[in-house]
Design an enzyme around this catalytic site. Structure first.
Site: not given
Lengths: 250, 390
Positions: B132, B244, B369
């Protein structure tokens, strides 16, 4: 050192027990089971001795039906080397019958040290360890809260009412473990995986006819609801009067 | 103990044993200190060695790399129990396992795996995950961090990353960067960057009102030079970091139910003890409705996790199924935590109780997430075949 630890599968005691339909056993529905705490401390003591004495082997033994394999594997996951299930349909209430079946196995193992928890909270007899010692003709120290082994001799501490007793004993010996000896380690996740691959032998129990049987099991009488006689200092005279005249405890 | 649907009966002995170990760890080591950690705004670093010793990091990766080799249900149960303690503690383990060890395992060379994974499992090397950026959250494909290959095969990385869990604690960062000049996300690659490399700085993000017992940092990379061996060779495109995230989101779906369970159990115990108008408040219909709703959502969420875990173990789960579970369970958990806090009345605002801490934490979990909204769009696209992202 060859060390044997005898362990028992017991219900989690932190529940409200119900009596089974036969009136002589506990209703097992909804109960959770785990290794007896005293036995877990015995396993921990054995593992600590193993850590200090290279080449030691820790054998875990449990008597009972196949569900005790889970209890044995818990000890294996903590780090014990191998397990033996002394297979029986159920665990008898008679401690002597258990002690005879266990000692028949224990006498063949050539152990330097045999450890038990000092009691199990489900039957609360506390006799299996000392009885097994007697049957094996070995010295027995009960309810130990510290343990040192050196030069083929052991030293243990026992907590007495208001005092401590330090005792010395030769090996081989039978010890029963009290609270305070150690804090049992948690099985690591790798230990849990490794336990599945460790040897676990199953042998039939040689169970003598029990000499003691449970005839009836009943819950203690319900306590009557309490009564609040008042609040603060103003209530004390009334409380004292009731304790004297009604409860008759003063 | 909440096991209204007897889920224990469908867990294996090994899965229950794993759960019991982590549960005991959380009861003994996390719960006594976590309220204070939260108030002090510090991650309880002192727990890391024991977490490693018990084998919590990358626990579903193979034994040959020093990991526990558990199945994915057991891994989920670890996340569940850790988050019953605190979302920050679970986040630490999620990042180390799913966002650092997993990419090394999935995209690393054999040499990288042998070097890093055992040390990461043992807690000797802590990692963080830098995807991010300040201006690219829900749209990571737009990232501006660039890695330029040098003539000698080394790389020079420039860029900034934000909201990085473990950022100031980590010895290595998995940094995602574009390796080409084009706007497309196809050139995105992952790098293992030592955090003590010249030009790398991590700064703790101050002023958080959520996840206070967690390290959240901003990373700046200014001409950070790393050797050719820092590149994760099998990474290629935005798909790699998203893989991931799928791993981590799977753990979050379980973890959120752990936080929810803590809140439900706290509310249930409180409802039984707190007397108002002459009887325990649990005897009033309003509180019973609260508890019934909380219990229902908890059971539903846990069943969802368990089935998803079995699908993952069978190798058939999809990222969209993970999106559904993350979206549903975190949202349900935020509602459960808020209702628990309300049931606790004034006491519910104290750190002595856990519900408000979980309630505030879960706002971050709702947002990270893949935000709740982004997962909505993922599901919308999955069922209609039409993208609503742009």
């Amino acid at each position: 050192m060859k060390i044997a630890v005898c362990v028992k599968r017991v219900p989690d005691m932190d529940v409200r027990f119900r009596i089974g339909a036969d009136n002589i056993s506990v209703d097992q529905g909804g109960l959770k089971f785990d290794i007896n705490d005293f036995d877990a401390w015995a396993v921990e003591a054995a593992l600590q001795l193993k850590d200090k004495n290279a080449g030691s082997e820790v054998t875990v033994i449990s008597l009972g039906p196949d569900v005790v394999q889970e209890t044995i594997r818990k000890a294996l996951s903590m780090g014990a080397d191998r397990g033996i299930q002394i297979k029986a349909d159920k665990v008898p209430f008679d401690g002597l019958a258990i002690a005879k079946a266990l000692s028949a196995e224990l006498k063949t193992g050539g152990y330097d040290l045999i450890l038990f928890g000092k009691m199990s909270p489900d039957s609360s007899n506390g006799v299996v360890g000392p009885m097994a010692a007697e049957l094996l003709g070995l010295p027995c120290v009960t309810a130990i809260s510290s343990l040192e082994i050196a030069n083929g001799k052991g030293t243990a501490k026992r907590e007495l009412e208001g005092a401590q007793e330090i005792v010395e004993f030769p090996l081989p010996a039978v010890l029963t473990v009290d609270e305070g000896l150690n804090a049992a380690r948690l099985p690591s996740l790798k230990g849990i995986m490794a336990a599945k691959k460790k040897p676990l032998q199953i042998k039939p129990a040689l169970l003598a006819e029990p000499q003691i049987t449970v005839r009836k099991l009943e819950l203690p009488a319900e306590r009557k609801a309490g009564r609040i006689v008042g609040e603060g200092a103003a209530a004390v005279p009334e409380l004292v009067r009731l304790l004297q005249t009604e409860a008759k405890v003063l | 103990m909440t096991d209204f649907y007897n889920l224990d009966s469908v867990l294996s002995e090994e899965e229950r044993a794993v759960r019991d170990t982590i549960r005991a760890f959380v009861d003994e080591k996390v719960l006594p200190i976590i309220g204070d950690c939260y108030i002090e705004g510090r991650f309880p670093k002192e727990l890391v060695p024991e977490m490693a010793k018990l084998g919590m990091f990358g626990a579903n990766l193979p034994e040959e790399y020093g990991c526990a080799g558990l199945n994915n249900v057991a891994y989920g149960l670890i996340m569940h129990e850790l988050e019953r303690g605190d979302s920050g503690v679970r986040s630490f383990a999620s990042v180390q396992g799913a966002l650092v060890m997993y990419p090394v395992y999935a995209f690393g060379s054999e040499e990288q795996k042998r070097h890093y994974l055992p040390k990461m499992a043992s807690g000797e090397i802590i990692g963080c995950f830098g995807l991010t950026e300040p201006d690219y959250g829900s749209n990571p494909s737009g990232m501006i961090t660039r890695a330029r290959e040098q003539k000698d095969g080394s790389w020079v990385i420039n860029g900034a990353k934000m909201w990085i869990t473990n950022g100031s604690t980590a010895q290595v960062a998995i940094i995602w960067a574009k390796t080409g000049d084009d706007k497309s996300d196809k050139s995105i690659r992952g790098f293992i960057v030592p955090t003590d490399a010249p030009g790398f700085t991590a700064k703790d993000q101050k002023g958080k009102l959520s996840l206070r017992a967690s390290d959240t940092s901003e990373l700046v990379l200014q001409d950070v030079k790393v050797p050719a061996t820092a590149l994760l060779p099998k990474t290629g495109g935005i798909k790699s970091p998203l893989m991931c995230l799928t791993q981590a989101r799977y753990g979050i779906a379980w973890g959120a139910m752990g936080a929810a369970q803590a809140c439900y159990e706290e509310a249930l115990a409180y409802a039984g003890n707190r007397v108002m108008f002459g009887k325990p408040i649990g005897g009033f219909q309003l509180q019973q409705q609260r508890l019934a709703e909380m219990l229902t959502e908890l059971v539903k969420g846990e069943l969802l996790c368990l089935h998803l875990g079995r699908l993952k173990d069978a190798g058939t789960f999809t990222p969209q199924q993970v999106s559904l579970a993350k979206r549903n369970n975190v949202s349900a958990a935020t509602d459960i935590a808020r209702e628990a806090r309300r049931l606790l009345g004034a006491n519910g605002i104290l750190a002595e109780y856990s519900s408000m801490r979980h309630m505030a934490n879960l706002e971050s979990v709702y947002t990270y997430e893949g935000t709740h909204d982004i997962h909505t769009l993922i599901l919308g696209q999955a069922v209609t075949g039409l993208s609503a992202f742009e």
